[in-house]
Scaffold this motif. Structure first.
Motif, PDB file in Angstrom:
ATOM      1  N   UNK A   1       0.822  -1.204   0.000  1.00  0.00           N
ATOM      2  CA  UNK A   1       0.000   0.000   0.000  1.00  0.00           C
ATOM      3  C   UNK A   1       0.855   1.253   0.000  1.00  0.00           C
TER       4      UNK A   1
ATOM      5  N   UNK B   1      -2.144   7.509 -10.180  1.00  0.00           N
ATOM      6  CA  UNK B   1      -2.360   6.874  -8.881  1.00  0.00           C
ATOM      7  C   UNK B   1      -3.830   6.877  -8.494  1.00  0.00           C
ATOM      8  N   UNK B   2      -4.571   7.905  -8.869  1.00  0.00           N
ATOM      9  CA  UNK B   2      -5.946   8.024  -8.390  1.00  0.00           C
ATOM     10  C   UNK B   2      -6.963   8.129  -9.525  1.00  0.00           C
TER      11      UNK B   2
ATOM     12  N   UNK C   1      -7.893   5.183 -11.903  1.00  0.00           N
ATOM     13  CA  UNK C   1      -8.761   4.169 -11.313  1.00  0.00           C
ATOM     14  C   UNK C   1     -10.215   4.591 -11.356  1.00  0.00           C
TER      15      UNK C   1
ATOM     16  N   UNK D   1     -12.946   2.452 -13.164  1.00  0.00           N
ATOM     17  CA  UNK D   1     -14.152   2.000 -12.474  1.00  0.00           C
ATOM     18  C   UNK D   1     -15.393   2.386 -13.265  1.00  0.00           C
TER      19      UNK D   1
ATOM     20  N   UNK E   1     -15.812   0.121 -16.159  1.00  0.00           N
ATOM     21  CA  UNK E   1     -16.263  -1.210 -15.744  1.00  0.00           C
ATOM     22  C   UNK E   1     -17.756  -1.199 -15.461  1.00  0.00           C
TER      23      UNK E   1
ATOM     24  N   UNK F   1       0.226  -3.202  -8.415  1.00  0.00           N
ATOM     25  CA  UNK F   1      -0.682  -3.575  -7.330  1.00  0.00           C
ATOM     26  C   UNK F   1      -1.269  -4.962  -7.585  1.00  0.00           C
TER      27      UNK F   1
ATOM     28  N   UNK G   1      -0.798  -8.287  -5.303  1.00  0.00           N
ATOM     29  CA  UNK G   1      -1.988  -8.825  -4.634  1.00  0.00           C
ATOM     30  C   UNK G   1      -2.222 -10.278  -5.006  1.00  0.00           C
TER      31      UNK G   1
ATOM     32  N   UNK H   1     -10.743 -12.114  -4.426  1.00  0.00           N
ATOM     33  CA  UNK H   1     -11.149 -11.644  -5.734  1.00  0.00           C
ATOM     34  C   UNK H   1     -12.054 -12.617  -6.460  1.00  0.00           C
TER      35      UNK H   1
ATOM     36  N   UNK I   1     -14.930  -5.206 -10.623  1.00  0.00           N
ATOM     37  CA  UNK I   1     -14.324  -4.028  -9.990  1.00  0.00           C
ATOM     38  C   UNK I   1     -13.429  -4.396  -8.811  1.00  0.00           C
ATOM     39  N   UNK I   2     -13.485  -5.660  -8.391  1.00  0.00           N
ATOM     40  CA  UNK I   2     -12.617  -6.070  -7.283  1.00  0.00           C
ATOM     41  C   UNK I   2     -11.157  -5.859  -7.645  1.00  0.00           C
ATOM     42  N   UNK I   3     -10.892  -5.701  -8.922  1.00  0.00           N
ATOM     43  CA  UNK I   3      -9.516  -5.480  -9.382  1.00  0.00           C
ATOM     44  C   UNK I   3      -8.966  -4.180  -8.806  1.00  0.00           C
ATOM     45  N   UNK I   4      -9.846  -3.305  -8.357  1.00  0.00           N
ATOM     46  CA  UNK I   4      -9.374  -2.052  -7.758  1.00  0.00           C
ATOM     47  C   UNK I   4      -9.187  -2.167  -6.245  1.00  0.00           C
ATOM     48  N   UNK I   5      -9.213  -3.414  -5.753  1.00  0.00           N
ATOM     49  CA  UNK I   5      -8.990  -3.639  -4.318  1.00  0.00           C
ATOM     50  C   UNK I   5      -7.695  -2.977  -3.866  1.00  0.00           C
ATOM     51  N   UNK I   6      -7.777  -2.264  -2.766  1.00  0.00           N
ATOM     52  CA  UNK I   6      -6.631  -1.584  -2.156  1.00  0.00           C
ATOM     53  C   UNK I   6      -6.042  -0.496  -3.037  1.00  0.00           C
ATOM     54  N   UNK I   7      -6.856   0.067  -3.909  1.00  0.00           N
ATOM     55  CA  UNK I   7      -6.327   1.210  -4.652  1.00  0.00           C
ATOM     56  C   UNK I   7      -6.712   2.482  -3.898  1.00  0.00           C
ATOM     57  N   UNK I   8      -5.885   3.496  -4.057  1.00  0.00           N
ATOM     58  CA  UNK I   8      -6.079   4.739  -3.319  1.00  0.00           C
ATOM     59  C   UNK I   8      -7.429   5.363  -3.649  1.00  0.00           C
ATOM     60  N   UNK I   9      -7.818   5.234  -4.907  1.00  0.00           N
ATOM     61  CA  UNK I   9      -9.079   5.817  -5.349  1.00  0.00           C
ATOM     62  C   UNK I   9     -10.262   5.231  -4.579  1.00  0.00           C
ATOM     63  N   UNK I  10     -10.234   3.910  -4.377  1.00  0.00           N
ATOM     64  CA  UNK I  10     -11.338   3.263  -3.670  1.00  0.00           C
ATOM     65  C   UNK I  10     -11.435   3.777  -2.240  1.00  0.00           C
TER      66      UNK I  10
ATOM     67  N   UNK J   1     -10.655   6.660  -1.214  1.00  0.00           N
ATOM     68  CA  UNK J   1     -11.201   8.017  -1.255  1.00  0.00           C
ATOM     69  C   UNK J   1     -12.717   7.999  -1.417  1.00  0.00           C
ATOM     70  N   UNK J   2     -13.222   7.193  -2.366  1.00  0.00           N
ATOM     71  CA  UNK J   2     -14.671   7.245  -2.561  1.00  0.00           C
ATOM     72  C   UNK J   2     -15.411   6.531  -1.432  1.00  0.00           C
TER      73      UNK J   2
END
Lengths: 260, 410
Positions: free
Chosen positions: A48, A167-168, A171, A175, A178, A203, A207, A216, B371-380, B382-383
């Motif tokens: 992280x 980084x942000x 995503x 999302x 998706x 990442x 993971x 997952x 969307x689980x692919x975004x697990x532990x991403x900073x964006x998640x 935040x939202x």
């Protein structure tokens, strides 16, 4: 080139910020390992931190170093030296010194903890490899931005924006894509989407190597099938190398053309 | 009346005249089969320590079969070993190995067929297909057995203890590992399953269907391929069981499907991919359970109404609750959530701000699993935070109004 590399490297090694960076990783490693006692969890927390911090530090250091050493660069340019070796030397000096801080800062506490006997060594090595790649990629990107922008403030802003995007914000778009296309099979889209962003790729790579990948479910299974094979691993390493080489090539190309 | 007294006298007579028949190399009977043929009802057959290569042993009269120092009965992989077809049979202290595997018949180490009042205890079963198989048999006890299989693939392995149309059975203190399903119940009511340890099984640690009014108490289900699956049953009580480390892409601590009016109290769910997966289950009380370090503590799939989640501890799960609809008819109250960040000004142990257990990310993952692919991403992160501040997507009445600020003890 090697001489310039050496000079840049030792110049940075002498600077206070390298020590702070090294010390930060060192303390983080020690705190995580000796207060937590769970190697696998420590690797997750480190992941992280690394996937956010390594690109950020790479970006900031790259931009700052370029702008700060501008006068020295101009001096070098006056000498009979190849331009590519000047800029490559500086780039490698920054990237190598940052990577060394990362590897030493995390490696030493883990070695002290007895990593070599532990089964987490592969996860940990992968963590260091991706961290190093991210440092190289983002330093190269920031050199590019600095080369293209004479204005320091604007260059710095663009560099931060780039980091923020990858980084942000990326995503966020990912999302949205998706969810927008949820009626269609998304395996390929999510694979490609991950591949295109070095931070997401790192990442996911880490993971999937950890226990947490069971979370997952079905998607993870697809990803594991892809990244778990030699083909997938080679392809993702190839993507990371591509992400490193392309900015470096543009940097060399740009430096040759640039009017100083 | 006369008849009954006569019967009683006769049976007492029979009991008192019961004899001990010994089986060993130098005894009158060298095989168990001949001993059973010669024995009278209510005799005891004492098997001395040795290896007996026998299979298809049919116990057709009320006998007590006792092994001394665990004699080995080796079925040589030829088929079923002990078949009980009489009431009031006791089997005690045998070491049974090498049950034959078949694709057409369910060979068991011990099979009870249409009998009542049996006791199966202190057996060790190894290299087996099915372990103890009860077929339309009622009022029995199965305890202190050790069943250790070598199951590798689901299609050619059997279950540890299987009940089929068998009611009022007590299954206590058994250890079952490496079979397909540890304990399997089908159409079996009023059973007590207590203090068993079911681990490392290929499919489920415990599996039951159409089995009502049963009590499951103090069992441990650990490291099973897919955890525990319970389906289509009513009035179940699950008390103080432990569901541990059922970890894998398709594993559950416990899967509830069409379970109604049950009580799930005092259980521990630790390190499962999904603690409890609930589907079409109504009027269940979940109380005083510990959910710790699971991927999902509770995943509610749909058609689950008037369930109550009271005074549970949710500790460090990746997701506390996953919920796939905006309608909520279930009650969450007085739980402890490790993710709770509210405050308690009057210091009464109850947080002043309600807790929202469904994170936006968990909602998104339920809707679009990719969307689980975004697990532990900073964006998640935040939202998730912004959703916590002002919920848009998650059911806005799914709240714990009285979150406990300290871990609940009981």
């Amino acid at each position: 080139m090697l001489k310039i590399l050496k000079y840049s490297f030792f110049d940075l090694m002498r600077s206070r910020w390298s020590y702070v960076y090294l010390l930060f990783y060192f303390l983080l490693g020690i705190v995580l390992l000796f207060l937590n006692n769970d190697l696998s969890k420590a690797v997750i927390t480190l992941m992280n931190v690394i996937i956010v911090l390594a690109p950020l530090i790479g970006t900031i250091f790259g931009v700052m170093y370029y702008y700060n050493s501008r006068e020295f660069t101009e001096l070098l340019l006056a000498q009979p030296l190849k331009r590519s070796s000047i800029f490559l030397g500086q780039y490698l000096g920054v990237a190598l010194s940052l990577s060394m801080s990362l590897i030493l800062g995390l490696g030493v506490p883990f070695l002290m903890y007895g990593l070599l006997q532990s089964s987490a060594i592969w996860n940990f090595s992968l963590l260091l490899i991706t961290g190093t790649f991210l440092t190289f990629i983002f330093t190269a990107l920031s050199f590019n931005i600095a080369l293209s922008n004479e204005n320091k403030i604007r260059g710095f802003g663009y560099a931060m924006l780039l980091w923020l995007f990858l980084a942000v914000i990326y995503d966020g778009f990912f999302l949205m894509a998706l969810i927008l296309f949820e009626d269609y099979p998304l395996d390929k889209l999510s694979l490609v989407g991950t591949m295109l962003n070095p931070i997401d790729l790192s990442r996911t790579l880490i993971l999937l190597k950890l226990d947490i990948s069971a979370l997952m479910g079905y998607t993870g299974a697809i990803f594991k099938k892809f990244f778990g094979t030699d083909y997938g691993l080679i392809l993702s390493i190839f993507m990371l190398i591509l992400w490193t080489i392309l900015p470096v090539m543009r940097m060399v190309f740009k430096a040759k053309k640039k009017d100083f | 009346m006369k008849h009954i007294t006569l019967l009683v006298i006769m049976s007492i007579n029979a009991l008192t005249s019961a004899q001990v028949v010994e089986v060993c190399k130098n005894c009158d009977f060298k095989s168990i089969k001949t001993a059973i043929i010669q024995a009278k009802p209510f005799d005891t057959i004492l098997i001395k320590k040795d290896t007996y290569k026998e299979h298809d042993i049919e116990i057709n009269k009320p006998l007590t079969i006792v092994g001394q120092d665990y004699p080995i009965i080796d079925g040589e992989l030829k088929g079923e070993i002990l078949t009980v077809v009489s009431d009031s049979v006791t089997v005690d202290g045998l070491y049974i190995i090498n049950v034959g595997t078949s694709y057409t018949e369910d060979h068991a180490a011990v099979r009870i067929k249409r009998s009542t009042h049996f006791t199966i205890k202190n057996l060790i079963l190894e290299k087996l297909f099915f372990g103890i198989y009860l077929e339309k048999s009622n009022f029995g006890k199965i305890f202190n057995n050790k069943i250790i299989g070598e199951a590798i693939q689901e299609y050619n392995s059997g279950n540890g203890i299987q009940l089929w149309y068998s009611n009022n059975i007590d299954i206590v203190n058994n250890v079952i590992e490496h079979v397909r399903d540890g304990i399997y119940l089908e159409f079996s009511n009023h059973c007590l399953i207590k203090n068993n340890v079911s681990t490392e099984n290929l499919r489920y640690g415990l599996h039951f269907m159409f089995s009502n009014d049963n009590i499951y108490q103090g069992n441990t289900f650990k490291n099973n391929g897919a955890g525990v699956a319970v389906m289509f049953s009513k009035n179940i009580k699950m008390l103080h069981n432990t569901f541990m480390t059922n970890w894998g892409t398709a594993s559950y601590g416990m899967l509830l499907k069409e379970i109604n009016d049950a009580e799930i109290i005092g259980n521990t769910f630790h390190e499962n991919t999904i603690g409890i997966n609930i589907e079409g289950s109504n009027r269940i009380v979940y109380k005083n359970n510990d959910f710790s370090h699971n991927g999902w503590a509770i995943k509610v799939r749909g058609a689950c109404y008037t369930n109550q989640f009271l005074e549970n501890n949710f500790l460090y799960n990746a997701f506390d609750i996953a919920y796939n609809s905006k309608v909520n008819d279930n009650v969450f109250d007085h739980n402890y959530w490790s993710g709770y960040t509210g405050y308690d000004l009057d210091r009464d142990g109850i947080g002043d701000v309600p807790y929202r257990p469904v994170k936006l990310f968990s909602y998104l993952v339920n809707r679009t699993p990719e969307t689980i692919i975004l697990l532990r991403s900073l964006f998640m992160d935040l939202i998730d935070f912004s959703e916590k501040v002002s919920p848009v997507f998650t059911p806005d009445n799914l709240l714990d109004f009285h979150p406990s600020t300290t871990q609940i003890q009981w």
